[in-house]
Write an enzyme that holds these catalytic residues in place. Structure first.
Site, PDB file in Angstrom:
ATOM      1  CG  PHE A   1      -0.240   9.321   6.814  1.00 43.14           C
ATOM      2  CD1 PHE A   1      -0.279   7.986   7.177  1.00 43.14           C
ATOM      3  CD2 PHE A   1       0.852  10.089   7.245  1.00 43.14           C
ATOM      4  CE1 PHE A   1       0.721   7.427   7.962  1.00 43.14           C
ATOM      5  CE2 PHE A   1       1.857   9.540   8.033  1.00 43.14           C
ATOM      6  CZ  PHE A   1       1.788   8.208   8.382  1.00 43.14           C
TER       7      PHE A   1
ATOM      8  CB  SER B   1       3.931   5.683   7.081  1.00 44.70           C
ATOM      9  OG  SER B   1       3.474   5.647   5.747  1.00 44.70           O
TER      10      SER B   1
ATOM     11  CE  LYS C   1       2.738   0.319  12.756  1.00 47.68           C
ATOM     12  NZ  LYS C   1       1.330   0.193  12.354  1.00 47.68           N
TER      13      LYS C   1
ATOM     14  CG  ASN D   1      -0.409   0.703   2.407  1.00 43.33           C
ATOM     15  OD1 ASN D   1      -0.473   1.931   2.519  1.00 43.33           O
ATOM     16  ND2 ASN D   1       0.205  -0.061   3.302  1.00 43.33           N
TER      17      ASN D   1
ATOM     18  CG  ASN E   1       4.337   1.325   9.452  1.00 45.74           C
ATOM     19  OD1 ASN E   1       3.625   0.874   8.561  1.00 45.74           O
ATOM     20  ND2 ASN E   1       4.134   2.495  10.005  1.00 45.74           N
TER      21      ASN E   1
ATOM     22  CG  ASN F   1       3.157   4.478   1.677  1.00 47.08           C
ATOM     23  OD1 ASN F   1       3.947   4.097   0.826  1.00 47.08           O
ATOM     24  ND2 ASN F   1       2.430   3.656   2.415  1.00 47.08           N
ATOM     25  CB  THR F   2       4.383  10.683   4.643  1.00 47.96           C
ATOM     26  OG1 THR F   2       2.996  10.354   4.763  1.00 47.96           O
ATOM     27  CG2 THR F   2       4.541  12.190   4.801  1.00 47.96           C
TER      28      THR F   2
HETATM   29  C1  LIG Z   1      -3.699  -0.506   3.570  1.00 44.75           C
HETATM   30  C2  LIG Z   1      -2.839  -0.315   4.796  1.00 44.75           C
HETATM   31  C3  LIG Z   1      -2.826   0.931   5.431  1.00 44.75           C
HETATM   32  C4  LIG Z   1      -2.020   1.121   6.565  1.00 44.75           C
HETATM   33  N1  LIG Z   1      -2.036   2.349   7.178  1.00 44.75           N
HETATM   34  C5  LIG Z   1      -1.280   2.532   8.298  1.00 44.75           C
HETATM   35  C6  LIG Z   1      -1.311   3.773   8.984  1.00 44.75           C
HETATM   36  O1  LIG Z   1      -2.041   4.683   8.619  1.00 44.75           O
HETATM   37  N2  LIG Z   1      -0.515   3.910  10.077  1.00 44.75           N
HETATM   38  C7  LIG Z   1       0.303   2.894  10.526  1.00 44.75           C
HETATM   39  O2  LIG Z   1       1.015   3.061  11.513  1.00 44.75           O
HETATM   40  N3  LIG Z   1       0.318   1.698   9.902  1.00 44.75           N
HETATM   41  C8  LIG Z   1      -0.443   1.497   8.806  1.00 44.75           C
HETATM   42  N4  LIG Z   1      -0.419   0.282   8.186  1.00 44.75           N
HETATM   43  C9  LIG Z   1       0.477  -0.779   8.699  1.00 44.75           C
HETATM   44  C10 LIG Z   1      -0.239  -1.727   9.636  1.00 44.75           C
HETATM   45  O3  LIG Z   1      -0.726  -1.068  10.780  1.00 44.75           O
HETATM   46  C11 LIG Z   1       0.730  -2.855  10.088  1.00 44.75           C
HETATM   47  O4  LIG Z   1       1.798  -2.278  10.824  1.00 44.75           O
HETATM   48  C12 LIG Z   1       1.320  -3.606   8.905  1.00 44.75           C
HETATM   49  O5  LIG Z   1       0.360  -3.789   7.894  1.00 44.75           O
HETATM   50  C13 LIG Z   1       1.860  -4.980   9.317  1.00 44.75           C
HETATM   51  O6  LIG Z   1       0.839  -5.797   9.844  1.00 44.75           O
HETATM   52  P1  LIG Z   1       0.086  -6.932   8.976  1.00 44.75           P
HETATM   53  O7  LIG Z   1       1.146  -7.763   8.301  1.00 44.75           O
HETATM   54  O8  LIG Z   1      -0.754  -7.676   9.953  1.00 44.75           O
HETATM   55  O9  LIG Z   1      -0.732  -6.207   7.963  1.00 44.75           O
HETATM   56  C14 LIG Z   1      -1.217   0.063   7.053  1.00 44.75           C
HETATM   57  C15 LIG Z   1      -1.262  -1.188   6.416  1.00 44.75           C
HETATM   58  C16 LIG Z   1      -2.052  -1.386   5.303  1.00 44.75           C
HETATM   59  C17 LIG Z   1      -2.069  -2.734   4.645  1.00 44.75           C
END
Ligand SMILES: Cc1cc2nc3c(=O)[nH]c(=O)nc-3n(C[C@H](O)[C@H](O)[C@H](O)COP(=O)(O)O)c2cc1C
Length: 381
Positions: free
Chosen positions: A121, A186, A228, A117, A257, A188-189
Site C-alpha cells: 500500500f 491484500s 474485496k 507483488n 485479490n 502485503n500489510t
Molecule cells: C502491482 C500490483 C498492485 C496491486 N495493488 C492492489 C491494491 O492496492 N489494492 C487491491 O485491492 N488490489 C491490488 N492489486 C490486486 C489487483 O487489483 C487484482 O485483484 C489482482 O492483481 C488480480 O487481477 P489480475 O490477475 O488481473 O492482475 C494489485 C496487483 C498488482 C499486480
C-alpha cells in the site's frame, strides 16, 4: 497492436526493472491525461465498443474495469476511459500516507504470465488523493465512466483501530467516487487479512455505513460499499462474510485479490521467483478466482453483484467470469503482458460471445454457468 506490443515493445520493457517501468508508464499516462488532444487520440486508437451495463444505479459503458493497484495517485484518471475501460478503481489508498515496503517489490514470472507483488500500500494518503481528484474535477477532466476507490488500512494503525482508519479515509473521499471497495484482502500489510473475520469486518462496515447514514459529507446519496476478498479464503469463511450483506448493506463483492498460494514447478527460475513473499496475480490465479465467484453467486442466488478479477487475459477469460456470476470484471496483470489494446479486444470478444449465445445484453449472461454441477437456486438474470 497486440502483436507489436508483445513482440517489439514488451521485450524492451521487460528487460528493465518492473517498478521503474511502471512508474515511467504512469508518468507518460499522467502527462497524456493532462492533454485533452492526446487523450482523444489515444481514445480513438484504443477506445472500446459500447457494451453497456447498469449496476448499483450506475451506468457502465462496458464491463471491463481497471483493477486496484495501478493508479494509486489518480494521476492518470482521465486516461482510463481512453484506454477502453468501462470503469476504474483507484487506490488502494490509506488514511495515512505511507511509502510501502522496501524495493524490489514487484517480480514478473514471465513464463507463467504472472506477477508477484508486495507493494504494501505505497500511496499518498487519502487527503492528498482527495486534492488530486478535486483538481481533475476543477479542470473538467473527470472521466465519463464510474470511478471507484479502494480503501486499505494504514500500516501504523493497530488492527483494533482499523474501523476508525477506514472511516477517516472514507469521510475524506466520500464525494469523489461512485463506489468504494473495502480492501481487507491484500497479503502485503501485516495481519490485514484478519480483518476478513466476520466481527472485524462488521466493525469496519459499521463505521463506514454510520458515516453515510449521518450524511457527514456531501452529497447525501449513499455510495455503494463493496468488499474485496482473498482467493485464499475457504468457502466457509466467504459464507461468513456474506452473512453481513443484509445488515451492513454490502453492495457487492470484488473477487478476488492476489493469492499467497503458488503453482508447483520444477523449473529453478520459477521456483526462485515463487519463493518471493507477496501476492500472485495473472494466469495462475484465473481458475481459483472463478471458483470463488461461482461460489458467491450460488450462495447468494445471484442477488449480490460480483466484480470478477483474477487472470483475465482475453474475452474467453472474461466470459468465464461473467457466466460464473460476475456482473463486471477487472484486469491488472494482462495490461502488463498484453499491452494497451487488451481492453478493446476483450470487450469486442465479449460482444461476439453474446451474439453467439443469442443474448441481447451482458446482464443476461451473468451466472449462466454458475448452476452447472451441484446447483442451488436459479440464476436471477
Ligand atoms: C502491482 C500490483 C498492485 C496491486 N495493488 C492492489 C491494491 O492496492 N489494492 C487491491 O485491492 N488490489 C491490488 N492489486 C490486486 C489487483 O487489483 C487484482 O485483484 C489482482 O492483481 C488480480 O487481477 P489480475 O490477475 O488481473 O492482475 C494489485 C496487483 C498488482 C499486480
Amino acid at each position: 497492436m497486440s502483436w507489436c506490443y508483445r513482440h517489439l515493445l514488451r521485450p524492451v520493457l521487460f528487460a528493465q526493472n518492473a517498478e521503474q517501468v511502471h512508474n515511467r508508464t504512469m508518468g507518460a499516462l499522467a502527462w497524456a491525461s493532462r492533454h485533452g488532444l492526446v487523450s482523444d487520440a489515444i481514445g480513438s486508437f484504443f477506445g472500446a465498443p459500447a457494451a453497456p451495463i447498469e449496476l448499483f444505479g450506475l451506468k457502465f459503458p462496458n464491463p471491463v474495469g481497471l483493477a486496484a493497484g495501478m493508479d494509486k495517485h489518480a494521476n492518470a484518471l482521465p486516461i482510463w476511459p481512453a484506454l477502453g475501460f468501462g470503469f476504474s478503481e483507484l487506490g488502494a489508498v490509506t488514511w495515512h500516507p505511507q511509502p510501502g515496503n522496501p524495493e524490489p517489490r514487484i517480480f514478473r514470472v514471465i513464463e507463467d504470465e504472472a506477477i508477484i507483488n508486495r507493494m504494501g500500500f505505497n500511496n499518498p494518503g487519502a487527503q492528498a488523493l482527495a486534492q488530486t481528484l478535486a483538481q481533475w474535477r476543477a479542470r473538467g477532466r473527470w472521466p465519463g465512466h464510474p470511478v471507484g476507490i479502494n480503501l486499505g488500512k494504514s500500516k501504523i494503525t493497530e488492527l483494533e483501530k482499523a474501523a476508525e482508519d477506514y472511516a477517516n479515509a472514507f469521510r475524506c473521499l466520500q464525494s469523489y467516487a461512485d463506489f468504494f471497495v473495502i480492501n481487507v484482502s491484500s497479503p502485503n500489510t501485516p495481519n490485514l487479512r484478519k480483518l476478513q473475520d466476520k466481527s472485524a469486518l462488521d466493525g469496519i462496515l459499521g463505521a463506514v455505513q454510520e458515516l453515510q447514514e449521518k450524511h457527514l459529507a456531501p452529497p447525501g446519496v449513499p455510495k455503494p460499499i463493496l468488499v474485496k476478498v482473498a482467493p485464499d479464503l475457504s468457502f466457509e469463511a466467504l459464507d461468513e462474510i456474506l452473512e453481513l450483506v443484509p445488515t451492513r448493506k454490502i453492495a457487492g463483492i470484488v473477487a478476488t485479490n492476489t493469492t499467497i498460494a503458488r503453482p508447483e514447478t520444477n523449473d529453478p527460475i520459477r521456483q526462485r521467483l515463487y519463493a518471493e513473499p507477496g501476492g500472485l496475480s495473472g494466469r495462475p490465479l484465473r481458475q481459483r478466482s472463478t471458483e470463488v465467484i461461482r461460489h458467491l453467486y450460488r450462495q447468494t442466488r445471484g442477488a449480490l453483484p460480483i466484480i470478477g478479477v483474477g487472470g483475465i487475459f482475453d474475452a474467453a477469460d472474461a466470459w468465464e467470469k461473467i457466466i460464473a456470476g460476475a456482473s463486471l470484471v477487472q484486469i491488472y496483470t494482462s495490461l502488463v503482458y498484453e499491452g494497451p489494446g487488451v481492453v478493446r479486444t476483450i470487450v469486442a470478444g465479449l460482444l461476439e460471445r453474446l451474439e453467439e449465445a443469442g443474448l441481447n445484453r451482458l446482464s443476461q449472461a451473468v451466472g449462466l454457468a454458475a448452476n452447472e454441477r451441484g446447483a442451488i437456486g436459479k440464476p436471477a438474470h
